[in-house]
Write a protein that holds these residues in place. Structure first.
Motif: not given
Length: 219
Positions: A94, A96, A134, A143
């Motif tokens: 991720s 994020g 992300g 992403n």
């Protein structure tokens, strides 16, 4: 390499970009990075490798000779002379707030020696390909990018400023690492200013599993 201005203009054409701002965005770099290429009069090998993954002919890019695009990408995936690595289509790191992965069945792909060398991989037998999810590492990683990662055994193999894959309580993150000397502290940083730093406090639930060596991007 021919005149760097000509090389960069060909790059703009190949990426179907109207400006170098758009070129930078498509490559996931800053405009200052492209300015540094102009100053040094060359594009670093790892970016040539990334462009080759997109099908751009490096000979055409650097010299103007030959076709703009190569239909044969065996210089990237070389089944005869390359090195076999694990590709995890269902594993996400991720960019994020963390990605939990449950299915980790790898596929085998064979990267060419050109790619291995261009990404400055130390131990090719430890290379994996995973997806990025992300936007916290934009513009460097976007992403959907595929990260080329090299697994490590110990955090001592990591340098300050490295982009790493970290396992935090079962979730995988892609972040830049900052180790604070003499304080037994680690800060994980995003390149997107909208995201706050992650301060690692519970080391029992934290492990650096890999260093990111490069990326592939589909335009």
């Amino acid at each position: 390499m021919s005149n760097i201005r000509e090389v960069l203009n060909r790059l703009k054409i190949a990426l179907n970009a109207k400006s170098f701002t758009e070129v930078a965005k498509k490559l996931g770099v800053s405009e200052s990075t492209i300015d540094s290429w102009r100053a040094r009069k060359r594009i670093p090998d790892k970016y040539i490798a990334t462009l080759q993954v997109k099908g751009i002919n490096p000979d055409w890019l650097l010299t103007g000779e030959g076709e703009m695009y190569k239909t044969d990408k065996m210089q990237v995936f070389d089944n005869e002379n390359g090195i076999q690595v694990n590709y995890y289509p269902d594993v996400y790191a991720s960019a994020g707030y963390g990605a939990t992965n449950t299915i980790i069945e790898p596929q085998k792909v064979t990267l060419s020696k050109f790619i291995i060398d261009s990404f400055k991989i130390i131990n090719p037998k430890r290379v994996d390909l995973i997806h990025i999810y992300g936007d916290s590492m934009e513009p460097v990683f976007q992403n959907g990018d595929i990260a080329v990662v090299e697994r490590i055994d110990d955090i001592s193999e990591v340098k300050n400023g490295d982009t790493i894959i970290a396992n935090i309580d079962g979730d995988l993150f892609i972040k830049k690492i900052e180790k604070i000397p003499f304080q037994n502290a680690i800060i994980l940083k995003s390149t997107n200013s909208l995201y706050k730093d992650i301060i690692v406090e519970d080391f029992d639930k934290f492990k650096v599993v890999a260093v990111v060596r490069g990326k592939f991007r589909v335009i």
